[in-house]
Write an enzyme that holds these catalytic residues in place. Sequence first.
Site, PDB file in Angstrom:
ATOM      1  N   CYS A 116       0.483  -0.897  -0.106  1.00  0.00           N
ATOM      2  CA  CYS A 116      -0.149  -0.233   0.490  1.00  0.00           C
ATOM      3  C   CYS A 116       0.806   1.323   0.077  1.00  0.00           C
ATOM      4  O   CYS A 116       0.326   2.570  -0.240  1.00  0.00           O
ATOM      5  CB  CYS A 116      -0.875   0.426   1.521  1.00  0.00           C
ATOM      6  SG  CYS A 116      -1.821  -1.620   0.980  1.00  0.00           S
ATOM      7  N   HIS A 257      -3.815   6.775   3.490  1.00  0.00           N
ATOM      8  CA  HIS A 257      -3.840   5.269   2.718  1.00  0.00           C
ATOM      9  C   HIS A 257      -5.280   4.704   2.981  1.00  0.00           C
ATOM     10  O   HIS A 257      -6.082   4.733   4.371  1.00  0.00           O
ATOM     11  CB  HIS A 257      -3.518   4.389   2.971  1.00  0.00           C
ATOM     12  CG  HIS A 257      -3.630   2.108   2.601  1.00  0.00           C
ATOM     13  ND1 HIS A 257      -3.588   2.978   1.357  1.00  0.00           N
ATOM     14  CD2 HIS A 257      -3.679   1.899   3.663  1.00  0.00           C
ATOM     15  CE1 HIS A 257      -4.025   1.893   0.909  1.00  0.00           C
ATOM     16  NE2 HIS A 257      -3.400   0.965   2.504  1.00  0.00           N
ATOM     17  N   ASN A 287      -9.904  -0.855  -0.089  1.00  0.00           N
ATOM     18  CA  ASN A 287      -8.615  -0.424   0.554  1.00  0.00           C
ATOM     19  C   ASN A 287      -7.318  -1.060  -1.166  1.00  0.00           C
ATOM     20  O   ASN A 287      -8.246  -1.811  -1.482  1.00  0.00           O
ATOM     21  CB  ASN A 287      -7.646  -1.604   1.383  1.00  0.00           C
ATOM     22  CG  ASN A 287      -6.138  -1.506   1.248  1.00  0.00           C
ATOM     23  OD1 ASN A 287      -5.965  -0.836   0.753  1.00  0.00           O
ATOM     24  ND2 ASN A 287      -5.905  -2.246   2.849  1.00  0.00           N
TER      25      ASN A 287
HETATM   26  O1  UT7 Z   1      -3.518  -1.683   3.494  1.00  0.00           O
HETATM   27  C1  UT7 Z   1      -3.171  -2.302   3.940  1.00  0.00           C
HETATM   28  C2  UT7 Z   1      -3.004  -2.347   6.252  1.00  0.00           C
HETATM   29  N1  UT7 Z   1      -4.884  -2.942   5.885  1.00  0.00           N
HETATM   30  C3  UT7 Z   1      -4.885  -2.983   7.280  1.00  0.00           C
HETATM   31  O2  UT7 Z   1      -5.059  -1.930   8.309  1.00  0.00           O
HETATM   32  C4  UT7 Z   1      -6.125  -3.344   7.897  1.00  0.00           C
HETATM   33  C5  UT7 Z   1      -6.282  -3.039   9.310  1.00  0.00           C
HETATM   34  N2  UT7 Z   1      -7.526  -4.092   9.588  1.00  0.00           N
HETATM   35  C6  UT7 Z   1      -8.549  -3.543  10.283  1.00  0.00           C
HETATM   36  O3  UT7 Z   1      -8.874  -2.861   8.572  1.00  0.00           O
HETATM   37  C7  UT7 Z   1      -9.492  -4.867  10.711  1.00  0.00           C
HETATM   38  O4  UT7 Z   1      -8.619  -4.718  11.815  1.00  0.00           O
HETATM   39  C8  UT7 Z   1     -10.731  -5.377   9.873  1.00  0.00           C
HETATM   40  C9  UT7 Z   1     -12.078  -4.677   9.344  1.00  0.00           C
HETATM   41  C10 UT7 Z   1      -9.419  -6.406   9.227  1.00  0.00           C
HETATM   42  C11 UT7 Z   1     -11.037  -6.184  11.366  1.00  0.00           C
HETATM   43  O5  UT7 Z   1     -11.651  -5.403  12.293  1.00  0.00           O
HETATM   44  P1  UT7 Z   1     -11.190  -5.792  14.126  1.00  0.00           P
HETATM   45  O6  UT7 Z   1     -12.843  -4.319  14.388  1.00  0.00           O
HETATM   46  O7  UT7 Z   1      -9.671  -5.503  13.739  1.00  0.00           O
HETATM   47  O8  UT7 Z   1     -12.377  -6.785  14.386  1.00  0.00           O
HETATM   48  P2  UT7 Z   1     -11.279  -8.103  14.647  1.00  0.00           P
HETATM   49  O9  UT7 Z   1     -10.689  -9.234  13.688  1.00  0.00           O
HETATM   50  O10 UT7 Z   1     -10.663  -8.572  15.740  1.00  0.00           O
HETATM   51  O11 UT7 Z   1     -12.406  -9.464  14.908  1.00  0.00           O
HETATM   52  C12 UT7 Z   1     -13.627  -8.997  16.143  1.00  0.00           C
HETATM   53  C13 UT7 Z   1     -14.864 -10.172  15.550  1.00  0.00           C
HETATM   54  C14 UT7 Z   1     -14.787 -11.402  15.391  1.00  0.00           C
HETATM   55  O12 UT7 Z   1     -15.422 -12.113  16.384  1.00  0.00           O
HETATM   56  P3  UT7 Z   1     -14.675 -12.623  17.804  1.00  0.00           P
HETATM   57  O13 UT7 Z   1     -13.423 -13.980  17.580  1.00  0.00           O
HETATM   58  O14 UT7 Z   1     -14.925 -11.330  18.484  1.00  0.00           O
HETATM   59  O15 UT7 Z   1     -15.755 -13.492  17.849  1.00  0.00           O
HETATM   60  C15 UT7 Z   1     -14.238 -11.675  13.864  1.00  0.00           C
HETATM   61  O16 UT7 Z   1     -14.425 -13.019  13.665  1.00  0.00           O
HETATM   62  O17 UT7 Z   1     -15.232  -9.804  14.395  1.00  0.00           O
HETATM   63  C16 UT7 Z   1     -15.288 -11.330  13.723  1.00  0.00           C
HETATM   64  N3  UT7 Z   1     -15.165 -10.348  11.629  1.00  0.00           N
HETATM   65  C17 UT7 Z   1     -16.531 -10.577  11.351  1.00  0.00           C
HETATM   66  N4  UT7 Z   1     -17.993 -10.122  11.647  1.00  0.00           N
HETATM   67  C18 UT7 Z   1     -18.678  -9.983  10.932  1.00  0.00           C
HETATM   68  C19 UT7 Z   1     -13.970 -10.240  11.410  1.00  0.00           C
HETATM   69  N5  UT7 Z   1     -13.623 -10.449   9.963  1.00  0.00           N
HETATM   70  C20 UT7 Z   1     -15.726 -10.095   9.866  1.00  0.00           C
HETATM   71  C21 UT7 Z   1     -16.490  -9.746   9.103  1.00  0.00           C
HETATM   72  N6  UT7 Z   1     -18.291  -9.983   9.367  1.00  0.00           N
HETATM   73  N7  UT7 Z   1     -16.169  -9.633   7.949  1.00  0.00           N
END
Ligand code: UT7
Length: 333
Positions: A116, A257, A287
């Site tokens: 990125c 970004h 993204n």
């Molecule tokens: O371009 C390079 C840089 N990339 C980034 O900067 C990406 C950075 N990361 C993110 O944008 C976020 O971490 C995500 C959007 C990918 C995930 O959001 P989060 O708030 O960090 O969620 P998490 O990974 O901590 O997951 C929380 C919960 C989990 O469920 P449990 O374990 O709490 O039951 C995940 O399984 O959300 C669940 N989850 C989803 N639920 C519905 C993860 N993805 C999804 C989804 N829909 N798409």
Amino acid sequence: MSKTYASFVSIGAYAPEKILDNKMLEEMVDTSDEWITKRTGIKTRHIAADNEYTSDMGVKACEKAIERSGLSKEAIDLVMCATVTPDYFNMPSTACIISDKLGIHNVQAFDISAACSGFVYLLSIAKAFIESGMKKNVLIVGSEKFSSIVDYSDRGTCILFGDGAGAAIISATSDKTKAIMDVHASADGSYGDFLVTPAPGSVHPASQKVLDEGLNFVKMKGNETFKLAVKTLTQDVKNILKHNAIESHQIKHFVPHQANYRIIKAVGDALKFDDEQIVLTVDKYGNTSAASIPMAINDIYESGRLKTGDLMLLDTFGGGLTWASALLTFQGK
Ligand code: UT7
């Protein structure tokens, strides 16, 4: 002899026609429009057609950037492409293919891989080539067909990424007031496993095992990446502003970004940027990796918000891990 500076003279971008919205993703994985909107700010992403490649999108963005610069193709003496989704792994480079499709021949052309951060990395390289006197008009392009490495059964990644391209012309000038003021680019390979496409490569050459285990798809430690992104982006902006004795209120357009609205909001708040200063396209493009920053600049250009002389601050973060920021004025018309 007078010093030579590098100036950002034009912008162009391209987003493919097909749209993938949150409702469509609800049919594909266990997710919801509400979750995606709340956690990322993304509503839609553009997806390239099956027979539309990274180079094709790059060409469309480049054509606009070249036309808007007022330069002829013959005046371009370097073509560089930032991509982690090249047409081929890894020969010929996508920059060579783009040059050929544009009808630019016998000119140095190569790709860089900084995920990125690729477009801002390219700015630093273009600036160095121009300031050293080696090149005069450099075409830089960030282009990604990210859908080609996304696993559409992995809800942690498939909701985030989209396809597209953005390009710019960087030209030599003797006028210091038109110069790209500063570019900071950095990396820390110890976090390499936060964002990785395991195959194909020398570690995992193409094989049935690669396909069976889905090693050709992007893997991301989302939450860890999120936290590091907020910290690194904020510190990076503080450093470049301090280094150039510029206050955040002097920035006309903060172009971060476009990975996640919550990351952008956290960084914007920490740096006390007003909403009008922050450029946001993550809702419609998701993204798009190396294309994210130039697509966002193009958006404010085409909507008439970006004017000649406006001070922009670019700030990006991505796989590697890599990060980069840039302070520059827009010198297009
Ligand atoms: O371009 C390079 C840089 N990339 C980034 O900067 C990406 C950075 N990361 C993110 O944008 C976020 O971490 C995500 C959007 C990918 C995930 O959001 P989060 O708030 O960090 O969620 P998490 O990974 O901590 O997951 C929380 C919960 C989990 O469920 P449990 O374990 O709490 O039951 C995940 O399984 O959300 C669940 N989850 C989803 N639920 C519905 C993860 N993805 C999804 C989804 N829909 N798409």
